[in-house]
Design an enzyme around this catalytic site. Sequence first.
Site, PDB file in Angstrom:
ATOM      1  N   ARG A   1      21.264 161.657 113.740  1.00  0.00           N
ATOM      2  CA  ARG A   1      21.142 160.223 113.976  1.00  0.00           C
ATOM      3  C   ARG A   1      22.381 159.470 113.495  1.00  0.00           C
ATOM      4  NH1 ARG A   1      15.704 159.395 115.294  1.00  0.00           N
ATOM      5  NH2 ARG A   1      15.168 157.187 115.343  1.00  0.00           N
TER       6      ARG A   1
ATOM      7  N   ARG B   1       4.503 150.937 124.449  1.00  0.00           N
ATOM      8  CA  ARG B   1       4.112 152.069 123.605  1.00  0.00           C
ATOM      9  C   ARG B   1       3.390 151.566 122.350  1.00  0.00           C
ATOM     10  NH1 ARG B   1       8.824 156.021 121.676  1.00  0.00           N
ATOM     11  NH2 ARG B   1       9.372 154.236 120.380  1.00  0.00           N
TER      12      ARG B   1
ATOM     13  N   ARG C   1       2.130 152.283 117.173  1.00  0.00           N
ATOM     14  CA  ARG C   1       3.226 152.612 116.242  1.00  0.00           C
ATOM     15  C   ARG C   1       3.659 151.355 115.509  1.00  0.00           C
ATOM     16  NH1 ARG C   1       8.012 156.626 118.201  1.00  0.00           N
ATOM     17  NH2 ARG C   1       9.163 155.371 116.716  1.00  0.00           N
TER      18      ARG C   1
ATOM     19  N   ARG D   1      16.012 148.402 115.513  1.00  0.00           N
ATOM     20  CA  ARG D   1      16.239 149.841 115.765  1.00  0.00           C
ATOM     21  C   ARG D   1      17.349 150.036 116.806  1.00  0.00           C
ATOM     22  NH1 ARG D   1      10.573 151.180 117.426  1.00  0.00           N
ATOM     23  NH2 ARG D   1      11.211 153.321 117.784  1.00  0.00           N
TER      24      ARG D   1
HETATM   25  P1  AMP Z   1      11.928 158.266 116.100  1.00  0.00           P
HETATM   26  O1  AMP Z   1      10.526 158.674 116.367  1.00  0.00           O
HETATM   27  O2  AMP Z   1      12.916 159.365 116.317  1.00  0.00           O
HETATM   28  O3  AMP Z   1      12.316 156.991 116.816  1.00  0.00           O
HETATM   29  O4  AMP Z   1      11.999 157.940 114.530  1.00  0.00           O
HETATM   30  C1  AMP Z   1      11.202 156.931 113.938  1.00  0.00           C
HETATM   31  C2  AMP Z   1      11.796 156.514 112.611  1.00  0.00           C
HETATM   32  O5  AMP Z   1      11.863 157.657 111.734  1.00  0.00           O
HETATM   33  C3  AMP Z   1      13.227 156.003 112.673  1.00  0.00           C
HETATM   34  O6  AMP Z   1      13.304 154.617 112.972  1.00  0.00           O
HETATM   35  C4  AMP Z   1      13.732 156.308 111.267  1.00  0.00           C
HETATM   36  O7  AMP Z   1      13.222 155.396 110.330  1.00  0.00           O
HETATM   37  C5  AMP Z   1      13.069 157.656 110.987  1.00  0.00           C
HETATM   38  N1  AMP Z   1      13.911 158.801 111.419  1.00  0.00           N
HETATM   39  C6  AMP Z   1      13.621 159.714 112.385  1.00  0.00           C
HETATM   40  N2  AMP Z   1      14.588 160.627 112.488  1.00  0.00           N
HETATM   41  C7  AMP Z   1      15.529 160.281 111.568  1.00  0.00           C
HETATM   42  C8  AMP Z   1      16.790 160.832 111.186  1.00  0.00           C
HETATM   43  N3  AMP Z   1      17.299 161.917 111.790  1.00  0.00           N
HETATM   44  N4  AMP Z   1      17.475 160.215 110.192  1.00  0.00           N
HETATM   45  C9  AMP Z   1      16.993 159.122 109.576  1.00  0.00           C
HETATM   46  N5  AMP Z   1      15.821 158.540 109.897  1.00  0.00           N
HETATM   47  C10 AMP Z   1      15.091 159.117 110.870  1.00  0.00           C
END
Ligand code: AMP
Length: 188
Positions: free
Chosen positions: A89, A128, A134, A145
């Site tokens: 990320r 979603r 969520r 985000r």
């Molecule tokens: P996602 O489902 O991938 O959109 O992730 C949801 C949330 O989880 C993100 O907004 C971050 O807060 C956290 N997150 C997920 N993957 C990562 C990562 N690789 N590094 C840091 N935070 C993460």
Amino acid sequence: MTRLIFLGPPGAGKGTQAHILAQELEIPHVSTGDILRNAKAAGTELGLKAKSYMDRGELVPDALILDLVRDRLTQTDAQSGWILDGFPRNVSQATFLDELLQKLDQVSDYVLNLEVADEVLVDRMLERGRKQGRTDDTEEVIRHRLEVYRNQTAPLIDFYKQRQQLVSIDGDRSLEEVTSALKQVVHS
Ligand code: AMP
């Protein structure tokens, strides 16, 4: 043996498409977001630490993520391939992944970059949020985000382009059309 990294903004369809491809290829779908959401729901130490960052739409600190990814990719089922969704990320996570894969004597095949315009992403995530509840799918957090994505994650597009591993796919199409475009790349 297939090893794929999904890149793209939140709401681009990474999770959905990674899930479909992982089933077809019979390899694990490793979503750091799912792992963190499960930890949060279970109230584990990781979940408690990650919660405030996730709810604000910030990235969780690398210190919470890197060990988790190392542990997951060294498990037995990940020796026959994997799909990473939501990791790396930022550039430091990508550098960590490089070093980890070198140690494991593995290389990723493709970095699949799903491209979708911001306004489409906001609508998709609001939808979603309504369906899945969520807590980070509210308009204010969604906008944040997207900003975090632009500042911290989007630089990885160039990072992987320079290694000629990047394949960009138009993600603003039907689910089936995107799946078929991805399959074409993976099976080429
Ligand atoms: P996602 O489902 O991938 O959109 O992730 C949801 C949330 O989880 C993100 O907004 C971050 O807060 C956290 N997150 C997920 N993957 C990562 C990562 N690789 N590094 C840091 N935070 C993460």
